[in-house]
Each structure stands twice: as C-alpha cells, then as structure tokens.
Write a protein that holds these residues in place. Structure first.
Motif, PDB file in Angstrom:
ATOM      1  N   VAL A 220       0.800  -1.093   0.014  1.00  0.00           N
ATOM      2  CA  VAL A 220      -0.012   0.069  -0.120  1.00  0.00           C
ATOM      3  C   VAL A 220       0.874   1.207   0.031  1.00  0.00           C
ATOM      4  O   VAL A 220       0.385   2.388  -0.516  1.00  0.00           O
ATOM      5  CB  VAL A 220      -1.085   0.017   1.106  1.00  0.00           C
ATOM      6  CG1 VAL A 220      -0.260   0.026   2.551  1.00  0.00           C
ATOM      7  CG2 VAL A 220      -2.254   0.762   0.978  1.00  0.00           C
ATOM      8  N   MET A 221       2.300   0.995   0.331  1.00  0.00           N
ATOM      9  CA  MET A 221       3.174   2.303   0.343  1.00  0.00           C
ATOM     10  C   MET A 221       3.783   2.307  -1.000  1.00  0.00           C
ATOM     11  O   MET A 221       4.751   3.325  -1.164  1.00  0.00           O
ATOM     12  CB  MET A 221       4.276   1.989   1.507  1.00  0.00           C
ATOM     13  CG  MET A 221       3.561   2.043   2.909  1.00  0.00           C
ATOM     14  SD  MET A 221       2.770   3.579   3.467  1.00  0.00           S
ATOM     15  CE  MET A 221       2.325   3.546   4.957  1.00  0.00           C
ATOM     16  N   GLY A 222       3.538   1.483  -1.858  1.00  0.00           N
ATOM     17  CA  GLY A 222       4.209   1.657  -3.208  1.00  0.00           C
ATOM     18  C   GLY A 222       5.312   0.916  -3.365  1.00  0.00           C
ATOM     19  O   GLY A 222       6.243   1.025  -4.011  1.00  0.00           O
ATOM     20  N   ASN A 223       5.766  -0.253  -2.188  1.00  0.00           N
ATOM     21  CA  ASN A 223       6.773  -0.893  -2.320  1.00  0.00           C
ATOM     22  C   ASN A 223       6.402  -2.084  -3.413  1.00  0.00           C
ATOM     23  O   ASN A 223       5.877  -3.008  -3.315  1.00  0.00           O
ATOM     24  CB  ASN A 223       7.433  -1.502  -1.035  1.00  0.00           C
ATOM     25  CG  ASN A 223       7.700  -0.277  -0.254  1.00  0.00           C
ATOM     26  OD1 ASN A 223       7.183  -0.514   1.177  1.00  0.00           O
ATOM     27  ND2 ASN A 223       8.061   0.676  -0.266  1.00  0.00           N
ATOM     28  N   GLU A 224       7.498  -2.258  -4.465  1.00  0.00           N
ATOM     29  CA  GLU A 224       7.312  -3.056  -5.327  1.00  0.00           C
ATOM     30  C   GLU A 224       7.933  -4.539  -5.093  1.00  0.00           C
ATOM     31  O   GLU A 224       8.970  -4.672  -4.395  1.00  0.00           O
ATOM     32  CB  GLU A 224       7.806  -2.614  -6.781  1.00  0.00           C
ATOM     33  CG  GLU A 224       7.443  -3.213  -8.007  1.00  0.00           C
ATOM     34  CD  GLU A 224       8.226  -4.810  -8.102  1.00  0.00           C
ATOM     35  OE1 GLU A 224       7.639  -5.837  -8.696  1.00  0.00           O
ATOM     36  OE2 GLU A 224       9.557  -4.856  -7.739  1.00  0.00           O
TER      37      GLU A 224
ATOM     38  N   GLU B  76      -0.758   4.118  -9.884  1.00  0.00           N
ATOM     39  CA  GLU B  76       0.453   5.086 -10.265  1.00  0.00           C
ATOM     40  C   GLU B  76       0.801   5.752  -8.957  1.00  0.00           C
ATOM     41  O   GLU B  76       2.075   6.160  -8.633  1.00  0.00           O
ATOM     42  CB  GLU B  76      -0.026   6.154 -11.358  1.00  0.00           C
ATOM     43  CG  GLU B  76      -0.252   5.427 -12.575  1.00  0.00           C
ATOM     44  CD  GLU B  76      -0.948   6.320 -13.836  1.00  0.00           C
ATOM     45  OE1 GLU B  76      -1.094   7.510 -13.368  1.00  0.00           O
ATOM     46  OE2 GLU B  76      -1.018   5.629 -14.691  1.00  0.00           O
ATOM     47  N   TYR B  77      -0.154   6.064  -7.878  1.00  0.00           N
ATOM     48  CA  TYR B  77      -0.072   6.803  -6.638  1.00  0.00           C
ATOM     49  C   TYR B  77      -0.166   5.743  -5.516  1.00  0.00           C
ATOM     50  O   TYR B  77      -1.218   4.884  -5.901  1.00  0.00           O
ATOM     51  CB  TYR B  77      -0.946   7.904  -6.555  1.00  0.00           C
ATOM     52  CG  TYR B  77      -0.447   9.273  -6.943  1.00  0.00           C
ATOM     53  CD1 TYR B  77       0.555   9.226  -7.810  1.00  0.00           C
ATOM     54  CD2 TYR B  77      -1.043  10.495  -6.376  1.00  0.00           C
ATOM     55  CE1 TYR B  77       0.804  10.607  -8.360  1.00  0.00           C
ATOM     56  CE2 TYR B  77      -0.528  11.753  -7.043  1.00  0.00           C
ATOM     57  CZ  TYR B  77       0.389  11.771  -7.810  1.00  0.00           C
ATOM     58  OH  TYR B  77       0.699  12.790  -8.109  1.00  0.00           O
ATOM     59  N   PHE B  78       0.524   5.784  -4.586  1.00  0.00           N
ATOM     60  CA  PHE B  78       0.374   4.835  -3.271  1.00  0.00           C
ATOM     61  C   PHE B  78       0.009   5.738  -2.250  1.00  0.00           C
ATOM     62  O   PHE B  78      -0.089   6.977  -2.429  1.00  0.00           O
ATOM     63  CB  PHE B  78       1.564   4.244  -3.267  1.00  0.00           C
ATOM     64  CG  PHE B  78       1.605   3.216  -4.321  1.00  0.00           C
ATOM     65  CD1 PHE B  78       1.134   1.982  -4.380  1.00  0.00           C
ATOM     66  CD2 PHE B  78       2.519   3.323  -5.460  1.00  0.00           C
ATOM     67  CE1 PHE B  78       1.322   1.127  -5.390  1.00  0.00           C
ATOM     68  CE2 PHE B  78       2.793   2.579  -6.599  1.00  0.00           C
ATOM     69  CZ  PHE B  78       2.208   1.413  -6.665  1.00  0.00           C
ATOM     70  N   LEU B  79      -0.176   5.184  -0.942  1.00  0.00           N
ATOM     71  CA  LEU B  79      -0.455   5.974   0.303  1.00  0.00           C
ATOM     72  C   LEU B  79       0.314   7.218   0.464  1.00  0.00           C
ATOM     73  O   LEU B  79      -0.074   8.194   0.893  1.00  0.00           O
ATOM     74  CB  LEU B  79      -0.283   5.138   1.468  1.00  0.00           C
ATOM     75  CG  LEU B  79      -1.406   4.539   1.862  1.00  0.00           C
ATOM     76  CD1 LEU B  79      -1.100   3.789   3.364  1.00  0.00           C
ATOM     77  CD2 LEU B  79      -2.757   5.439   1.929  1.00  0.00           C
ATOM     78  N   PRO B  80       1.609   7.196   0.262  1.00  0.00           N
ATOM     79  CA  PRO B  80       2.459   8.384   0.604  1.00  0.00           C
ATOM     80  C   PRO B  80       1.806   9.625  -0.326  1.00  0.00           C
ATOM     81  O   PRO B  80       1.824  10.650   0.214  1.00  0.00           O
ATOM     82  CB  PRO B  80       3.903   7.843   0.164  1.00  0.00           C
ATOM     83  CG  PRO B  80       3.877   6.649   0.641  1.00  0.00           C
ATOM     84  CD  PRO B  80       2.730   5.951   0.258  1.00  0.00           C
ATOM     85  N   GLU B  81       1.964   9.294  -1.650  1.00  0.00           N
ATOM     86  CA  GLU B  81       1.467  10.289  -2.730  1.00  0.00           C
ATOM     87  C   GLU B  81       0.291  10.845  -2.094  1.00  0.00           C
ATOM     88  O   GLU B  81      -0.010  12.081  -2.394  1.00  0.00           O
ATOM     89  CB  GLU B  81       1.434   9.810  -3.949  1.00  0.00           C
ATOM     90  CG  GLU B  81       2.913   9.164  -4.559  1.00  0.00           C
ATOM     91  CD  GLU B  81       3.478   8.086  -4.180  1.00  0.00           C
ATOM     92  OE1 GLU B  81       2.716   7.306  -3.455  1.00  0.00           O
ATOM     93  OE2 GLU B  81       4.418   7.595  -4.697  1.00  0.00           O
ATOM     94  N   LEU B  82      -0.738   9.925  -2.072  1.00  0.00           N
ATOM     95  CA  LEU B  82      -2.218  10.543  -1.592  1.00  0.00           C
ATOM     96  C   LEU B  82      -2.157  11.049  -0.143  1.00  0.00           C
ATOM     97  O   LEU B  82      -2.769  11.987  -0.187  1.00  0.00           O
ATOM     98  CB  LEU B  82      -2.933   9.134  -1.540  1.00  0.00           C
ATOM     99  CG  LEU B  82      -4.322   9.121  -1.870  1.00  0.00           C
ATOM    100  CD1 LEU B  82      -4.620   9.914  -3.321  1.00  0.00           C
ATOM    101  CD2 LEU B  82      -5.139   7.652  -1.839  1.00  0.00           C
ATOM    102  N   ALA B  83      -1.349  10.601   0.484  1.00  0.00           N
ATOM    103  CA  ALA B  83      -1.360  11.438   1.902  1.00  0.00           C
ATOM    104  C   ALA B  83      -0.881  12.918   1.822  1.00  0.00           C
ATOM    105  O   ALA B  83      -1.448  13.789   2.309  1.00  0.00           O
ATOM    106  CB  ALA B  83      -0.365  10.576   2.760  1.00  0.00           C
ATOM    107  N   PHE B  84       0.079  13.102   0.920  1.00  0.00           N
ATOM    108  CA  PHE B  84       0.722  14.358   0.540  1.00  0.00           C
ATOM    109  C   PHE B  84      -0.454  15.238  -0.216  1.00  0.00           C
ATOM    110  O   PHE B  84      -0.800  16.321   0.320  1.00  0.00           O
ATOM    111  CB  PHE B  84       1.959  14.362  -0.361  1.00  0.00           C
ATOM    112  CG  PHE B  84       3.305  14.143   0.270  1.00  0.00           C
ATOM    113  CD1 PHE B  84       3.531  14.857   1.707  1.00  0.00           C
ATOM    114  CD2 PHE B  84       4.040  13.061   0.183  1.00  0.00           C
ATOM    115  CE1 PHE B  84       4.874  14.637   2.239  1.00  0.00           C
ATOM    116  CE2 PHE B  84       5.276  12.988   0.881  1.00  0.00           C
ATOM    117  CZ  PHE B  84       5.589  13.658   2.000  1.00  0.00           C
ATOM    118  N   SER B  85      -1.088  14.531  -1.209  1.00  0.00           N
ATOM    119  CA  SER B  85      -2.016  15.412  -1.844  1.00  0.00           C
ATOM    120  C   SER B  85      -3.188  15.718  -1.006  1.00  0.00           C
ATOM    121  O   SER B  85      -3.635  16.951  -0.947  1.00  0.00           O
ATOM    122  CB  SER B  85      -2.462  14.529  -3.007  1.00  0.00           C
ATOM    123  OG  SER B  85      -1.554  14.160  -4.124  1.00  0.00           O
TER     124      SER B  85
END
Lengths: 297, 213
Positions: A179-183, B57-66
């Motif tokens: 969920v954090m984007g780690n592949e 394309e976006y994950f939690l960190p990007e979404l949290a920043f947005s």
C-alpha cells in the motif's frame, strides 16, 4: 481459529496467552495434527504499543514468552503422543516454531508521525528477554519496507537463528505493490541485501494471485521464499467470518506455487487446519515443509 | 485564470502543501472567486490524485501528501468561503472511526482526509473506538454517514456488532453506514447490513457521494 473458540470482537488475541492458554495450545495442536512442519506463535500483535493499547497488564516480553512456551508445549505433547503411538515415520522429528512479529501500527512519515527510533524501540521491547526457544523469527504482513528493515535489524541483533521477512502486497494494474508503493521484487532484493534468511509474501492476496506473484518473486532472489496467502475473501456465516476458497482449491494453487520454486507454503487469514491438511497431503511425498500461521484469524 | 487554476490543481497533485497554501492566499488577495478556485482548481487535483491511486500510479504516501495539501488549501480558503456565503458547502456530516481492538489509523485517517477534502464535515473518533461510543456519537452528532474501519479479521466482527446495536437503539435508519478495511468486502457489507463498502479512500468518497445523493 480463536474467534470460533470464543475470542470476542475487539479483544486482542495475544491476551489469550495469559487468560486462555489451553485454547491457544489447542489451536497449535490442531495445526500439528494437520501436518504443519512449522507453527507460528500467538505474538503477531505483541509489541508494547499494541499490548498497552489493549490495556493488558503484562509487559510485552512476558506475554510473548508465554506464547512461545505454549507453542513449545504443544510441540512436546505432539511428539510424545507420536512416540507413544510408535508411528512408523521418525516419531521424534520435531516441528519447528516460528516467533511471529507483526507491524507496530505506528506509521512513519508522510502517512504518520512516528520516527524510526520509535519503531525500533517497539521491536526492541517486544524481543527484550525473549526466550530463544523458537526455531526462527517470522516477520510478517509488513507493508512499509522501512519498518520491515527495522524489525529485521532488531530481530537479528538478539536472535542467532534464521529470520524470515514476508510483506503483504496488493495486485494493481501495474503489478504487485504494498500500500506504500513498495514493489514486490525490489523488496525481495532489498531484504536479501539487509540480511534476511528467507523472504516472501503473506496475507491480502488469494492463493490464485499469490501463484502469479510467486514466479516473479522466484526470479528476483536466490533466498528461500515463503508464500502464505489468505483463503480468499472473507464474508460472514452464522456470525463468524469465513473465507470463500475451499481447502481443495487452495491446496491446488499451493502445489503450483511450490512447483515454480517457492520453498515453503502455508496459510494466513482463513486457512483453518483443513487447508493445511490438504496442502500436507499433496506435499507428503515431496518432502517440502509447510507453514501455518495466523491462528488468531 | 486558466493557468492559475492549473497551478492549483498541480500543487495538490504534486502534494506540495506550501505551494497549495500560497496559491490559496493569492486567490484571496487577488479576489478570485473562491468556489471556482476550489472546484476548478484544487478539487480537480485531488480527484486526479485519486484516479492515479486507482490506476496504481499513486500509493499511500503520494495520496497522503495530496490530501494534506488539499486540506491545507481548504483551511486557508474557508474564511473567505464562509464570507462569500458558501459556508463550506458541506455535503454532509460524517462520523468515522476504527473499531475497538484495532489500532490501525492509517486507512481511516486517509478516508477522513479525502472526505474532508471533498467537502464533508468530519467527526473523527480515532482508532480503537468502543462499540457503544459509535452508537452514542450517532445519537449526539446525528451524522448523515457513519464510517467504520477494521483492519483485522478479529475486529471486523465489531462492524456487525455496532450495526446491530444501532438497530437495537432504533437509530439504524437515521444514518447511512459505510464500512472499510483490508478484510472487508462488498459481500461482508451486505451480510452485516451496511449501506456500502469501499476498499480505499477514493472509493469511499465515490460511495459516500452515491449513497447520500
């Protein structure tokens, strides 16, 4: 498994190490009887932050030691019963115990406000004074590689045996990511570089999706790989959560997972002893170990 | 003007909080119609961030920043918005929390932030919220929507318990109930008598709009 034995919604499974030890041990016994080569301790949520948030009166390390003791007792009783029954296959061959470590629930920036030191301290305290009678440490269901690396470092600093790290991935149109984007494949390499002894994936995915992921993981690292998917998606029947895959479907997929070169398979949420037994039956002749965990699910 | 709105959108999309606040201040100073700035600028950015999340394309960190940037811009604009009679144009009040026994805050926090960014008034009860507190907050706050998150299979039963308690208290029909969290599913939602299910913060906004429309 614990819910069907009366664990109430909202109550921490780890509390039962203290209040219902016989029931926790009985769950271990069921998995051993089903043919599991490795059982996981009831310590997934055993960091001080979680133990404290549940208002449990005991220090985390004590609660975790009780959990290890229950697993050791279950294995001892299982072996003794086999010796008494004089089973033809080596009756003294001992199933292994994995000390389960889950995420702290504290989030690093930008999602949360915890620092890496905060998280280090949680694992340090969970592992402080821990009995070293577990055969391996299983760091599982992590979704932020930074937290995985902290847990791995803390585990390695106190535990001389092997440490396995499995993360939980979602399938999205671009592949498998936390969920954090780690592949997923990059994570296997990162964990390998950081000194993990086994790597892999658990939870979230069904056995079918984990099969797709398994071949990708196999190509990404030379380390032994563990895969422990869920038994499908949960729904409710008679006030109990049930998962929609059957033990047969599940075992079919897990055999294919082994065929692509994964070294150990087991089950996460919803994989009752029936699932592990099916996998065990299919794998009996190939001599590959199976693991079950998440007895609180 | 179009360029300015695009800048607002991009500040949110890039998750650049400072830039977003700076643009909000400029909009007020320059007397630009606040509603336009929100609806054609910042909100477009948060919706696109949501689309990117859904595409992987976006994950939690990007979404949290947005979401943080959107929230900060909205806070800056709120006084001007109220002054212009818009009163924040609340789409409804939402009581939200993670059920008892579950200290997972992340998904719930993100849903709360995204709902706030999309015009809902939020009462966030936090994590590990006792079952009866949900019921009493529904009584007291009289929200349009109750959102409950559970990240563990051991705590998801709490979602059912709370819905049953709302029925027993005779207030189930006064509020819509949306559930979420890793183990929850559409089937689970209908089994326990919730009005909807969302598997992420963006879907939660869509679902909230849908069931309150």
């Amino acid at each position: 498994m614990l819910i069907t034995r009366g664990l109430q919604p909202g109550m921490p499974p780890e509390e039962w190490n203290q209040t219902q030890p016989a029931k926790v041990k009985a769950v271990h016994a069921e998995y051993l009887k089903a043919g599991a080569d490795v059982i996981a301790t009831n310590t997934f949520g055993g960091t001080p932050a979680r133990v404290k948030s549940f208002g449990l009166g005991e220090p985390a390390a004590q609660l975790n030691n009780k959990a290890i003791r229950l697993a050791v007792d279950a294995v001892d009783e299982f072996i003794n019963a086999r010796i008494r029954a004089d089973e033809p296959e080596d009756p003294t061959a001992s199933p292994m115990i994995a000390l389960s470590l889950g995420p702290t629930g504290k989030m690093l920036p930008p999602v949360g406000g915890a620092t890496e030191d905060d998280i280090s301290r949680e694992f340090e305290a969970q592992l402080a004074g821990i009995e070293l009678s577990a055969d391996l440490i299983l760091i599982e269901t992590f979704f932020d590689i930074r937290e995985s690396l902290i847990a791995l470092k803390e585990a390695k600093s106190v535990f001389p045996g092997p440490v396995a790290v499995t993360m939980t991935f979602n399938k999205n149109p671009r592949g498998f990511f936390t969920v954090m984007g780690n592949e997923a494949c990059e994570m296997m390499k990162t964990l390998e570089d950081a000194g993990a002894d086994m790597v892999g994936a658990n939870c979230t995915l069904t056995s079918g999706d984990i099969l797709t992921l398994a071949s990708l993981l196999r190509a990404s690292t030379d380390l032994p790989i563990i895969c422990q998917p869920n038994a499908g998606q949960p729904s409710i029947r008679n006030d109990m959560p049930v998962y929609d895959q059957t033990p047969l479907e599940y075992a079919d997929d897990m055999i294919r997972v082994l065929d692509v070169g994964v070294n150990a398979v087991g089950g996460c949420c919803g994989t009752t002893p029936e699932f592990i037994y099916e996998v065990f039956c299919r794998r009996r002749d190939r001599g590959i170990r199976s693991i079950n965990t998440k007895e609180h699910s | 003007m179009r360029e300015f709105l695009a800048e607002c959108k991009n500040a949110v999309l890039d998750g650049d909080r400072e830039r977003a606040v700076g643009l909000a201040v400029r909009a007020i100073d320059d007397g630009i119609e606040v509603l336009d700035v929100i609806e054609q600028g910042f909100a477009v950015g948060i919706r696109e961030a949501g689309d990117r999340w859904e595409k992987g394309e976006y994950f939690l960190p990007e979404l949290a920043f947005s979401a943080e940037s959107m929230k900060a811009a909205m806070e800056t604009l709120r006084p001007a918005l109220i002054e212009s009679g818009g009163k924040g144009r609340s789409k409804g009040t939402v009581v939200i929390g993670t059920v008892q026994g579950d200290i997972h805050d992340i998904g719930k926090m993100l849903v709360a932030t995204m709902l706030a960014a999309n015009g809902y008034e939020i009462v966030d009860l936090g994590a590990d919220v006792a079952h009866d507190r949900f019921v009493s907050e529904v009584k007291n706050q009289q929200p349009d929507l109750l959102c409950m998150s559970a990240l563990l299979t051991t705590t998801m039963m709490g979602q059912k318990t709370i819905i049953d308690m709302l029925s027993e208290a005779g207030i189930r029909n006064s509020v819509k109930v949306l559930i979420g969290g890793a183990p929850a599913t559409e089937t689970w939602a209908s089994d326990i008598g919730a009005d909807g299910y969302a598997d992420n913060a963006v879907a939660a906004v869509h679902k909230a709009d849908e069931i309150l429309s």
